[in-house]
Enzyme design. Structure first.
Site, PDB file in Angstrom:
ATOM      1  N   ASP A 196       5.859  -3.775   7.115  1.00  0.00           N
ATOM      2  CA  ASP A 196       5.880  -5.230   7.046  1.00  0.00           C
ATOM      3  C   ASP A 196       6.084  -5.840   5.692  1.00  0.00           C
ATOM      4  O   ASP A 196       6.872  -6.676   5.614  1.00  0.00           O
ATOM      5  CB  ASP A 196       4.550  -5.708   7.703  1.00  0.00           C
ATOM      6  CG  ASP A 196       4.172  -5.207   8.864  1.00  0.00           C
ATOM      7  OD1 ASP A 196       4.874  -5.164   9.858  1.00  0.00           O
ATOM      8  OD2 ASP A 196       2.978  -5.020   9.196  1.00  0.00           O
ATOM      9  N   HIS A 223      -1.044  -5.437  11.800  1.00  0.00           N
ATOM     10  CA  HIS A 223       0.260  -4.661  11.933  1.00  0.00           C
ATOM     11  C   HIS A 223       0.850  -4.877  13.144  1.00  0.00           C
ATOM     12  O   HIS A 223       1.314  -3.862  13.973  1.00  0.00           O
ATOM     13  CB  HIS A 223       0.219  -3.144  11.603  1.00  0.00           C
ATOM     14  CG  HIS A 223       1.654  -2.337  11.443  1.00  0.00           C
ATOM     15  ND1 HIS A 223       2.470  -2.696  10.791  1.00  0.00           N
ATOM     16  CD2 HIS A 223       1.886  -1.331  12.172  1.00  0.00           C
ATOM     17  CE1 HIS A 223       3.652  -1.978  10.825  1.00  0.00           C
ATOM     18  NE2 HIS A 223       3.038  -1.145  11.712  1.00  0.00           N
TER      19      HIS A 223
END
Length: 359
Positions: A196, A223
């Protein structure tokens, strides 16, 4: 020593890398390390012992290759339920110092983990078109449970990096397994959310016209989907974004995995970028283990930053894993509202993981 005898010893040593014998414990018999003969070839550099569980998969193969290059790795154990011998043979030909050894199937899992300093877990099924990370849960939850039970037996002091999705649930699963085994150390269990951050740095750099290596975007929360919260108000170098840019960047960072799944049209998910991100995070862990100061990364961990038991944020890494939680810092109105939405979904994911073990 007779020339033939010496040659036979050298050949046996090379063979043992690809087909490890029954591993011998150290002289103390506590299972914490292997004898140096079995761990290291003559000429191998000093460093850390790293195991990759799921090494033959789409993430595991490039991850294994990149870890073989890392100069901080002296011994690299590759484990999977299929195809490990081929991957091991292939990667072992690379002329870098790490000694590579392969382990195949459940009966070799514990041997693969004996004496490891760092364990990386990319094992599990990948996401396919139309699948959410939650759709992966039933399969990957069981895989992570089995692997962590073996970690608790063979290398309870290792730093564990969990990649297997859904990370929001698999990290709590790992924690519960370690608690049951009496080996849980929250500082040593880290969910890898580095992809990310990598995506955020890349996408923001595109908008700003900068080199991604010069950009740092903190990404907090979790996530998956809306739990992924890039803090664009804290981008370095400091930059201002319009409301439209913030919405575009946030949405793209949150849905980067879906972008790859759709682009591959059912042929896979984000494997190469995930492997790159995983190695970047693993390298940070190894540098911290070595004693390097000020190693700071975002990770999904047993957290004190919010009221949630697990949360991704910036942490300082040290010899024992997570050394310090960095504060979230000032958030924009948009980020505060997004954080509240993320917390609700995160809480559900954590509860799901805990319930899987406790049921």
């Amino acid at each position: 020593m007779e020339p033939n005898s010496y040659a036979n010893q050298r050949i046996a040593r090379i063979s043992s890398h690809l087909n490890p014998p029954n591993l011998k414990m150290n002289e103390h018999g506590d299972g914490s390390s292997l004898t140096s003969f079995h761990c290291r070839a003559k000429g191998a550099s000093p460093g850390f012992k790293v195991a990759i569980l799921g090494a033959a998969g789409g993430i595991g193969q490039p991850l294994s290759m990149l870890m073989k290059i890392n100069p901080l790795v002296s011994v690299l154990h590759l484990y999977d339920v299929v195809n490990t011998p081929g991957v091991t043979s292939d990667i072992s030909h690379m002329d870098t110092a790490a000694v590579v050894r392969g382990f195949l199937g459940q009966n070799q899992l514990e041997d693969a983990l004996t004496g490891m300093d760092l364990v990386i877990i990319p094992a599990g099924v990948p996401r396919k078109p139309g699948m959410t990370r939650d759709d992966l849960f039933n399969i990957n939850a069981g895989i992570v449970k089995t692997l962590c039970e073996a970690i608790a037996k063979r290398c309870p002091k290792a730093i564990v990096n969990v990649i297997s999705n859904p990370v929001n649930s698999t990290v709590p699963i790992a924690a519960e397994v370690f608690k049951r085994a009496g080996t849980y150390d929250p500082k040593r269990l880290l969910g890898v959310t580095m992809l990310d951050v990598v995506r955020a740095n890349t996408f923001v750099a595109e908008v700003l016209g900068l080199d991604p290596r010069d950009v740092d975007v903190p990404v907090v929360g979790g996530h998956a989907g809306i739990t992924i919260l890039p803090l664009l108000s804290q981008v370095k170098p400091h930059s201002s974004f319009t409301t439209k840019e913030i919405e575009y960047l946030t949405d793209r960072i949150q849905n980067g995995g879906t972008e790859v799944v759709e682009a591959k049209a059912g042929a896979g998910s984000a494997t190469l970028s995930m492997a790159y991100a995983a190695v970047k995070f693993a390298d940070a862990c190894l540098r911290a283990l070595k004693g390097e100061a000020d190693v700071i990364q975002c990770a999904y961990v047993d957290s004190q930053v919010t009221e949630l038991p697990f949360f991704a944020s910036k942490v300082r890494l040290g010899r024992d894993g997570v050394e310090e939680f960095l504060p979230l810092g000032p958030l924009s109105d948009y980020e505060r509202a997004s954080l509240e939405k993320a917390k609700k979904e995160l809480a559900t994911s954590v509860e799901k993981g805990v319930a899987f073990i406790r049921k």
